[in-house]
Motif scaffolding. Structure first.
Motif, short mmCIF file in Angstrom:
data_model
loop_
_atom_site.label_atom_id
_atom_site.label_comp_id
_atom_site.label_asym_id
_atom_site.label_seq_id
_atom_site.Cartn_x
_atom_site.Cartn_y
_atom_site.Cartn_z
N TRP A 1 48.32 79.10 26.48
CA TRP A 1 47.04 79.82 26.61
C TRP A 1 46.10 79.51 25.46
O TRP A 1 44.88 79.48 25.61
CB TRP A 1 47.30 81.33 26.68
N THR B 1 45.61 76.78 23.92
CA THR B 1 45.06 75.43 23.86
C THR B 1 43.58 75.38 24.26
O THR B 1 42.85 74.51 23.79
CB THR B 1 45.86 74.46 24.76
N VAL B 2 43.14 76.31 25.13
CA VAL B 2 41.73 76.32 25.52
C VAL B 2 40.84 76.71 24.34
O VAL B 2 39.89 75.98 24.00
CB VAL B 2 41.48 77.24 26.72
N THR C 1 41.36 72.58 30.33
CA THR C 1 41.30 72.49 28.88
C THR C 1 40.43 71.32 28.46
O THR C 1 39.64 71.41 27.51
CB THR C 1 42.71 72.34 28.30
N ALA D 1 36.79 72.17 29.01
CA ALA D 1 36.32 73.07 27.96
C ALA D 1 36.03 72.28 26.69
O ALA D 1 35.04 72.54 26.00
CB ALA D 1 37.37 74.15 27.69
N ILE E 1 35.13 79.16 26.76
CA ILE E 1 36.56 79.50 26.75
C ILE E 1 36.96 80.16 28.06
O ILE E 1 37.98 79.81 28.68
CB ILE E 1 36.89 80.41 25.56
N GLY F 1 37.13 77.57 30.70
CA GLY F 1 38.33 76.74 30.59
C GLY F 1 39.53 77.41 31.25
O GLY F 1 40.30 76.75 31.98
N PHE F 2 39.71 78.70 30.99
CA PHE F 2 40.80 79.43 31.64
C PHE F 2 40.63 79.42 33.16
O PHE F 2 41.59 79.21 33.91
CB PHE F 2 40.84 80.88 31.14
N ASN G 1 41.50 76.01 34.67
CA ASN G 1 42.95 75.75 34.74
C ASN G 1 43.60 76.50 35.91
O ASN G 1 44.59 76.05 36.47
CB ASN G 1 43.61 76.15 33.43
#
Length: 326
Positions: free
Chosen positions: A240, A242-243, A276, A279, A316, A319-320, A323
């Motif tokens: 989690w 890494t984003v 990721t 982002a 951010i 990005g989540f 994914n």
């Protein structure tokens, strides 16, 4: 449009100075020469055009139109969409930001443009489509426009105009003071007004020149000396964190969306999740230190921090979401 600039940079660095094209120094210097010329030309041309617009078009009417409540936020969508169709990187967008503020466009709408312009452009979309398919492309382009729309709307609610730099405040005051003079001189031809417009554009370029050089210099150093494997190594676990890490690592970088897409392909090929990687790309083109350096000329540090904070949070979250969807 700027092929001649790239040709000149190649000739100067690789032929005149005889620096190897595949060396870190060669890449950094080539990037610096190319982007410095490109951005200074863009800055002068855009400010010159805005000078003509300010003299011939009813800026007050446009401001009043954009401030009408019946638009229900569509003005932010328009600003964001305009940003998506203009092929500018973050530093190239700053001259337009200055022109919009000088022209009296509401600050929130201007922020919508500033957020989206570096994130989405037609070249990056074409490359994205070829590399990752239509689904990822639609999510990338749509999220960029939504990001700009929501970001501009939120920032517009904060009434941040007092946090613009003293330099911009002076420009705005001079612009208001000159309104009657422009009206009195409305019978002058464009040729008669060209010397004044040209002088104002050149004065603005001189005022921001040092910030352009510093910003591009930082970006050039990062472009030439930071290896791609450095980032792929730390972002491939899929955890989690890494984003947010991708966004933080991207901030010192500087590239336009089209230039970073091939790098993203390398990331994905080495196991970095696509969300990721996207982002990272958005933070690279929309939150770079060089951009912040340029913006210091037009914003206070407090306003830059607010702008970067809102955009960072949105990237951010995006990005989540990427994914999950991809």
């Amino acid at each position: 449009m700027f092929e001649w600039t790239q040709a000149f940079a190649d000739w100067l660095i690789y032929k005149v100075f005889n620096i190897a094209p595949d060396s870190s120094l060669g890449e950094a210097l080539n990037f610096f020469v190319y982007d410095t010329i490109k951005i200074l030309v863009l800055l002068f041309v855009i400010v010159f055009i805005m000078g003509v617009v300010n003299m011939y078009f009813p800026i007050e009417r446009l401001k009043n139109y954009l401030n009408r409540k019946k638009l229900y936020g569509l003005e932010y969508l328009l600003g964001s969409t305009f940003g998506a169709i203009t092929p500018f990187c973050s530093c190239s967008s700053v001259p337009l930001f200055i022109g919009f503020v000088q022209g009296g466009i509401p600050l929130g709408v201007t922020f919508s443009f500033l957020i989206t312009s570096p994130l989405v452009n037609e070249v990056a979309i074409a490359m994205f489509l070829g590399l990752f398919g239509w689904k990822a492309t639609l999510i990338y382009a749509g999220s960029g426009i939504i990001l700009g729309t929501l970001g501009g709307w939120i920032l517009g609610k904060f009434n941040l105009e007092p946090l613009l730099s003293d330099w911009v405040q002076k420009i705005l005051n001079n612009s208001e003071a000159d309104t009657e003079e422009y009206q009195d001189d409305s019978k002058q031809s464009l040729v008669q007004r060209l010397p004044d417009i040209t002088k104002e554009a050149w004065d603005l370029v001189k005022g921001i020149l040092i910030y352009v050089i510093i910003g591009i210099g930082i970006g050039a150093a990062m472009h030439g000396y930071v290896p791609e494997n450095f980032f792929a190594e730390y972002l491939g676990s899929g955890a989690w964190w890494t984003v947010p890490l991708a966004v933080l690592l991207a901030v010192p970088m500087y590239a336009n969306a089209a230039g970073i897409v091939p790098v993203i392909q390398v990331f994905v090929a080495k196991g970095v999740p696509l969300g990721t990687a996207i982002a990272f790309m958005m933070a690279t083109v929309g939150l770079s230190i060089p951009e912040g350096t340029l913006l210091k000329k037009v914003m206070s540090w407090q306003l830059i921090a607010i702008f970067f904070g809102v955009v960072t949070l949105f990237i951010i979250l995006s990005g989540f979401l990427f994914n999950i969807l991809l």
